[in-house]
Write an enzyme that holds these catalytic residues in place. Structure first.
Site, PDB file in Angstrom:
ATOM      1  N   GLU A 436     108.225 -85.993 -42.847  1.00  0.00           N
ATOM      2  CA  GLU A 436     107.198 -86.988 -43.154  1.00  0.00           C
ATOM      3  C   GLU A 436     107.255 -88.067 -42.078  1.00  0.00           C
ATOM      4  O   GLU A 436     107.697 -89.189 -42.294  1.00  0.00           O
ATOM      5  CB  GLU A 436     107.342 -87.570 -44.568  1.00  0.00           C
ATOM      6  N   GLU A 445     103.410 -92.501 -34.898  1.00  0.00           N
ATOM      7  CA  GLU A 445     104.846 -92.753 -35.091  1.00  0.00           C
ATOM      8  C   GLU A 445     105.675 -91.628 -34.468  1.00  0.00           C
ATOM      9  O   GLU A 445     106.818 -91.400 -34.839  1.00  0.00           O
ATOM     10  CB  GLU A 445     105.158 -92.943 -36.575  1.00  0.00           C
TER      11      GLU A 445
END
Length: 638
Positions: A436, A445
């Protein structure tokens, strides 16, 4: 009194309804009539006798005169002035008049009235609408006043008008689109944060796309004239379905309703003692009461609406316990992950081999263990055996992981690895790789870089969850976000992407995909650098609009038909782990009907960082510089 009590609406400005009043030299009596008898929350009242003209006073009294204000500042307490009175600037003023005397009188009166309102500590003043299409001198005077104004808001009255060109009389000199008037005025005032809009809602409304533009602008109030109301079967005032929908939008965006005009609905004799506009207020209160209470998630997110946050740097920084806890509460996200893992386990191990085969599953970026738990629950649900490796680089989160494994009795199933996934040497290869690592823009990210590093310990026929993700952008009007970035007074903040719970924005065109990443990616020439040119066309009935920047989202395929995302048209419901991402423009772009908007977007990779660059090249008259060149202002560290 407020329009009503609704869960989640306790702090909304739209709970309060005002009334526009005529000049009265007894302000306490005017306040009593409208607040005590009428149940309105505030009045919009002239501060100056409308017959006053500075040039006439100077002739009559030789230059030494006291302007005819509506009573002394002592007639009300400071809190009454501040809470219950909005100053209405004289409607006759015309600072762009060809008549010099009118122009000079207007400027003098405007400055006197705003100075008096400031002295009274009023929270806002209502400025009259510009008299013609040219408003340069009016805007100049208002901008001068704004430079020395502390906290008071100036609401520019703008009629809500947009006449479709094909329905316009060739000889008509009426205003074609009032947004153009507002835009000219605010540009001349340099997007000042204390300049807002009070929309005059008329009986005829523009088309839906045209109305939508205003929700990204700083609209503080909406004046609804009594002649905009229809009459229901019982003789009471009501609004058309389109007006009702618009008012609901105002409530949702903290816009205060103000009733204006003379009563045109005859009251029953029994109600003759009531305030003449009370039936209109009652109907607005009825519409407010019909609003759905805000869901718990929306109430939780209220404080984050239009609040700019810097994106996480999960590779450079270790997340705090509070951040982990917030993300772990997002049950919908883990329900989707568990569904995806169930499907992957069933595809990986046939039913007739479930008792003898053990699937090796690696959770990379395990945090405090929610995906470990989801994986083991999926194994139990499908009757499959698992061997789990939980890889986490944050030593603080590893402490919690060890406690969790011991508490749940998973010691024989779960192996904890305290290491960066990109440098770990795995003892065996995985059947399923679960992560995740997604950001608001999908790849922001550094999920691609992390998973590229981790896929060396995934079997060649192994499954990655997620298997792909795509970023999306759309142009928006976002006056508040733009002004918040602008307040920093530097280029760096205009070249930074922000995570934000967008609310007071106008989405000007549908989202378009930007970058897509697939995992695993075993291609020989793989690169995570990307470039995309996008062309947006505004719906033709929108009219002109101001583009303050671009809002970004993502949509991810976890496995097969199980997806996760925040792109508005396909967003996973009841999920709060991700807000949108906002890419501002240093110079807002004014887009006119029929002109496409051309955006260029780059994802750039260096040895120590990844960054985005963006620019607008069409319309050519408002081309922007390339933002964040070489990652000089904003980057994500590797």
């Amino acid at each position: 009194m407020p329009l009503g009590e609704k869960a989640g609406w306790e702090k909304s400005e739209s709970r309060y309804c005002g009334v526009e009043a005529d000049f009265h030299d007894d302000i306490p009596q005017l306040l009593s009539l409208n607040l005590s008898s009428g149940s309105f929350d505030f009045i919009v009242a002239p501060l100056m006798d409308p017959t006053y003209r500075p040039s006439l006073m100077e002739k009559d009294k030789g230059g030494s005169c006291v302007p005819p204000f509506a009573g002394s500042d002592l007639v009300l307490s400071p809190s009454q002035w501040s809470s219950h009175v909005v100053g209405k600037i004289s409607s006759w003023i015309d600072l762009d008049s060809e008549d010099e005397i009118v122009r000079m009188d207007s400027e003098t009166t405007l400055k006197q009235e705003i100075a008096w309102a400031h002295h009274l500590s009023l929270q806002a003043c209502l400025l009259p609408s510009p008299k013609g299409s040219s408003c340069a001198n009016y805007a100049r005077c208002v901008n001068q006043i704004l430079q020395s104004l502390n906290n008071m808001q100036l609401w520019l009255r703008v009629p809500l008008v947009k006449i479709e060109e094909d329905s316009m009389d060739e000889k008509s000199e009426n205003l074609l689109d009032s947004w153009e008037l507002w835009n000219s005025f605010r540009l001349l005032c340099e997007h000042h944060t204390q300049l807002s809009i009070a929309l005059d809602v008329l009986s005829e409304l523009p088309l839906a796309n045209s109305l939508g533009r205003w929700f990204g602008e700083p609209v503080r109030a909406a004046l609804i004239n009594t002649n905009s109301f229809l009459t229901n079967a019982r003789g009471w005032p009501c609004l058309s379905k389109r007006h009702q929908k618009l008012v609901a939008g105002f409530f949702n965006h903290s816009v205060q309703i103000i009733i204006t005009g003379k009563p045109i609905h005859a009251l029953p004799k029994a109600d003759m003692q009531r305030h003449p506009l009370k039936s209109y207020l009652d109907y607005v209160a009825y519409l407010f009461q019909r609003m759905d209470p805000l869901p718990e998630q929306e109430r939780f997110e209220l404080g984050y609406r239009d609040f700019l946050q810097s994106p996480l740097q999960p590779l450079m920084d270790n997340l705090e316990a509070q951040t982990y806890e917030t993300f772990e509460k997002d049950s919908m996200k883990y329900i989707q992950y568990q569904r995806a893992i169930c499907k992957a386990l069933v595809d990986r191990v046939p039913d007739n081999e479930a008792a003898v085969l053990t699937t090796v599953l690696m959770v990379v970026g395990a945090g405090r263990g929610p995906l470990v738990r989801a994986s083991l629950q999926a194994a139990e649900e499908t009757g499959r055996s698992l061997k789990v490796y939980a890889v986490e680089k944050n030593p603080n989160a590893v402490v919690t992981l060890h406690s969790l494994v011991k508490l749940e009795g998973w010691e024989n199933i779960v192996t904890i690895v305290s290491c960066d996934m990109r440098s770990w040497e795995a003892p065996e290869k995985a059947d399923i790789l679960v992560s995740e690592l997604l950001g608001s823009f999908g790849d922001n990210e550094l999920s691609p870089e992390c998973l590229d590093g981790a896929q060396r310990f995934l079997k060649h026929d192994g499954i990655s969850i997620p298997s792909s993700y795509t970023s999306f952008v759309q142009p928006v009007t976002a006056s508040k976000l733009y002004n918040d970035v602008k307040s920093h007074k530097d280029v760096v903040h205009f070249e930074t992407a922000y995570v934000v719970k967008v609310h007071n924005i106008a989405r000007l065109a549908p989202c378009q995909p930007v970058f897509k990443f697939d995992h695993p990616n075993f291609s020989a020439n793989k690169s995570n650098q990307r470039y995309k040119k996008l062309k947006f066309d505004l719906p033709i009935d929108t009219g002109s609009a101001m583009v303050h920047g671009f809002v970004g989202y993502f949509d991810a395929t976890l496995y097969k038909d199980v997806h996760l995302g925040i792109e508005p048209s396909t967003a996973t419901p009841n999920m709060f782990s991700w807000f949108a991402i906002f890419f501002p423009l240093r110079l807002p772009v004014c887009l006119h009907p029929g002109t496409p908007l051309e955006l260029h977007f780059w994802r750039c990779c260096g040895s120590t960082k990844v960054w985005y660059e963006w620019c607008v090249t069409c319309p050519s008259s408002t081309s922007t510089p390339i933002h964040n060149s070489n990652g000089r202002s904003y980057w994500v560290g590797l």
